[in-house]
Motif scaffolding. Sequence first.
Motif, mmCIF file in Angstrom:
data_model
loop_
_atom_site.group_PDB
_atom_site.id
_atom_site.type_symbol
_atom_site.label_atom_id
_atom_site.label_comp_id
_atom_site.label_asym_id
_atom_site.label_seq_id
_atom_site.Cartn_x
_atom_site.Cartn_y
_atom_site.Cartn_z
ATOM 1 N N ALA A 175 7.761 -26.503 -30.292
ATOM 2 C CA ALA A 175 8.963 -27.333 -30.238
ATOM 3 C C ALA A 175 10.204 -26.465 -30.384
ATOM 4 N N VAL A 176 11.249 -26.841 -29.665
ATOM 5 C CA VAL A 176 12.556 -26.228 -29.858
ATOM 6 C C VAL A 176 13.360 -27.189 -30.725
ATOM 7 N N VAL A 177 13.782 -26.715 -31.913
ATOM 8 C CA VAL A 177 14.511 -27.578 -32.836
ATOM 9 C C VAL A 177 15.945 -27.091 -32.995
ATOM 10 N N THR A 178 16.798 -27.984 -33.435
ATOM 11 C CA THR A 178 18.197 -27.642 -33.635
ATOM 12 C C THR A 178 18.379 -27.010 -35.018
ATOM 13 N N GLY A 179 19.269 -26.028 -35.083
ATOM 14 C CA GLY A 179 19.513 -25.315 -36.332
ATOM 15 C C GLY A 179 18.545 -24.165 -36.514
ATOM 16 N N ARG A 180 18.850 -23.306 -37.450
ATOM 17 C CA ARG A 180 18.007 -22.146 -37.734
ATOM 18 C C ARG A 180 17.087 -22.448 -38.911
ATOM 19 N N VAL A 181 15.791 -22.480 -38.638
ATOM 20 C CA VAL A 181 14.800 -22.717 -39.690
ATOM 21 C C VAL A 181 14.707 -21.463 -40.547
ATOM 22 N N GLN A 182 14.911 -21.604 -41.850
ATOM 23 C CA GLN A 182 14.983 -20.451 -42.737
ATOM 24 C C GLN A 182 13.615 -19.884 -43.109
ATOM 25 N N ASN A 183 12.673 -20.750 -43.458
ATOM 26 C CA ASN A 183 11.354 -20.273 -43.885
ATOM 27 C C ASN A 183 10.507 -19.845 -42.690
ATOM 28 N N SER A 184 9.794 -18.743 -42.833
ATOM 29 C CA SER A 184 8.939 -18.272 -41.748
ATOM 30 C C SER A 184 7.733 -19.187 -41.554
ATOM 31 N N LYS A 185 7.278 -19.808 -42.652
ATOM 32 C CA LYS A 185 6.161 -20.753 -42.589
ATOM 33 C C LYS A 185 6.406 -21.871 -43.592
ATOM 34 N N GLY A 186 5.770 -23.004 -43.377
ATOM 35 C CA GLY A 186 5.934 -24.102 -44.317
ATOM 36 C C GLY A 186 4.917 -25.198 -44.087
ATOM 37 N N ARG A 187 4.841 -26.087 -45.042
ATOM 38 C CA ARG A 187 3.937 -27.236 -44.976
ATOM 39 C C ARG A 187 4.749 -28.483 -45.306
ATOM 40 N N LEU A 188 4.736 -29.450 -44.410
ATOM 41 C CA LEU A 188 5.480 -30.686 -44.597
ATOM 42 C C LEU A 188 4.502 -31.809 -44.928
ATOM 43 N N GLU A 189 4.744 -32.476 -46.051
ATOM 44 C CA GLU A 189 3.886 -33.595 -46.443
ATOM 45 C C GLU A 189 4.772 -34.765 -46.839
ATOM 46 N N HIS A 190 4.699 -35.835 -46.087
ATOM 47 C CA HIS A 190 5.546 -36.994 -46.311
ATOM 48 C C HIS A 190 4.747 -38.279 -46.125
ATOM 49 N N GLN A 191 5.397 -39.378 -46.442
ATOM 50 C CA GLN A 191 4.869 -40.705 -46.147
ATOM 51 C C GLN A 191 5.628 -41.248 -44.938
ATOM 52 N N THR A 195 9.529 -36.852 -36.554
ATOM 53 C CA THR A 195 10.195 -37.399 -37.733
ATOM 54 C C THR A 195 10.234 -36.406 -38.885
ATOM 55 N N GLN A 196 9.177 -35.646 -39.075
ATOM 56 C CA GLN A 196 9.160 -34.706 -40.193
ATOM 57 C C GLN A 196 10.157 -33.572 -39.989
ATOM 58 N N LEU A 197 10.243 -33.054 -38.784
ATOM 59 C CA LEU A 197 11.223 -31.997 -38.521
ATOM 60 C C LEU A 197 12.647 -32.533 -38.652
ATOM 61 N N ALA A 198 12.871 -33.748 -38.183
ATOM 62 C CA ALA A 198 14.198 -34.352 -38.322
ATOM 63 C C ALA A 198 14.537 -34.561 -39.799
ATOM 64 N N HIS A 199 13.535 -34.933 -40.583
ATOM 65 C CA HIS A 199 13.742 -35.201 -42.007
ATOM 66 C C HIS A 199 14.211 -33.958 -42.760
ATOM 67 N N GLY A 252 17.039 -37.335 -33.215
ATOM 68 C CA GLY A 252 17.869 -36.146 -33.245
ATOM 69 C C GLY A 252 19.351 -36.385 -33.060
ATOM 70 N N PHE A 253 20.036 -35.353 -32.559
ATOM 71 C CA PHE A 253 21.484 -35.382 -32.382
ATOM 72 C C PHE A 253 21.823 -35.612 -30.909
ATOM 73 N N LYS A 254 22.279 -36.818 -30.585
ATOM 74 C CA LYS A 254 22.556 -37.162 -29.196
ATOM 75 C C LYS A 254 23.638 -36.266 -28.589
ATOM 76 N N ALA A 255 24.655 -35.950 -29.386
ATOM 77 C CA ALA A 255 25.758 -35.132 -28.872
ATOM 78 C C ALA A 255 25.267 -33.743 -28.487
ATOM 79 N N LEU A 256 24.422 -33.158 -29.326
ATOM 80 C CA LEU A 256 23.899 -31.822 -29.032
ATOM 81 C C LEU A 256 22.946 -31.866 -27.845
ATOM 82 N N ASN A 257 22.135 -32.913 -27.764
ATOM 83 C CA ASN A 257 21.233 -33.062 -26.620
ATOM 84 C C ASN A 257 22.033 -33.142 -25.322
#
Length: 300
Positions: free
Chosen positions: A159-175, A228-232, A244-249
């Motif tokens: 995926a191409v996401v907006t903004g610079r992701v700081q962590n090289s790796k991560g685990r997302l756990e949500h409801q 949703t998790q990346l947006a969160h 996401g961000f409609k203006a940036l899209n």
Amino acid sequence: METFKIGPKDEGKRLDQFMQDKKHWPRSLVMKAIRTKKLKVNGKKEDASFRLSRRDDVVSYVLEEKKNTEPVILYEDENLLAAVKPAGLLSLDPEGKEKDTLLTRVNKYLEGKGKAPAIPVHRIDFHTEGILLFAKNRPAADVLEGLIRDRKIGKTYLAVVTGRVQNSKGRLEHQLFKDAKQNKVFVSEERIKGSKTAITEYERMAATGDLTLVKCHLITGRTHQIRTQLAHIGHPILGDDKYGFKALNKEYKERGQLLCAYQLSFDFTEEGGILSYLSGKTIRLPKVAFVHKYFSGVHY
């Protein structure tokens, strides 16, 4: 020319929304068709905001380019095949209203080889590109469904996401909680009524300007999970207007989410049954167009 008779389900819809739902056209095409009088209601030109009534006739004079409906097959054997689903194509349509889906394309391909229709064992979002597996017989379908349910088939996305992701790796756990009325998924840090646990592991692959290329591995498989998790966490997928961000899209001129299920890996032993020969095998898309567009030269 193509005519649509408005029924109870579409009564009250705006003309532009009806055409986007019916034909999966981008809004720009709908607006152009209205402006050039190639889209009419009961023989008259109407605005995009026109509300449709039951028994109205919507007529399209738009000549669409003939689609290439030959499926891209990445792997095939006597039990299954792996095909590429383009973004903007349904995986399948259980209601039978949509004639062109990846399943119908695969079945046409198999029919040409004198084979029985395929059995779908999972699906991908309409706006997401990626690899789908189809069983060629019931025993193989039963095994594949079990392997997917038990998470023995790894699913990896780019995926191409907006903004610079700081962590090289991560685990997302949500409801995650889906609101059917809004057709939208919401994220919560805490368990709430009706929510389901969603787990995604990610890796930063490259970054340039205000964009980051990430690789995501699904631990669970929930609706709109990655989106949703990346947006969160503040990094929605480029091109994703829903989360996401409609203006940036709009700035990047991306009308569809840059998300691709680019790799499937088989990781099992005795659970494989008649498909045990696939253990350790990986099926991968050789090229993901949006990666080369924004991150040329990056190995994935």
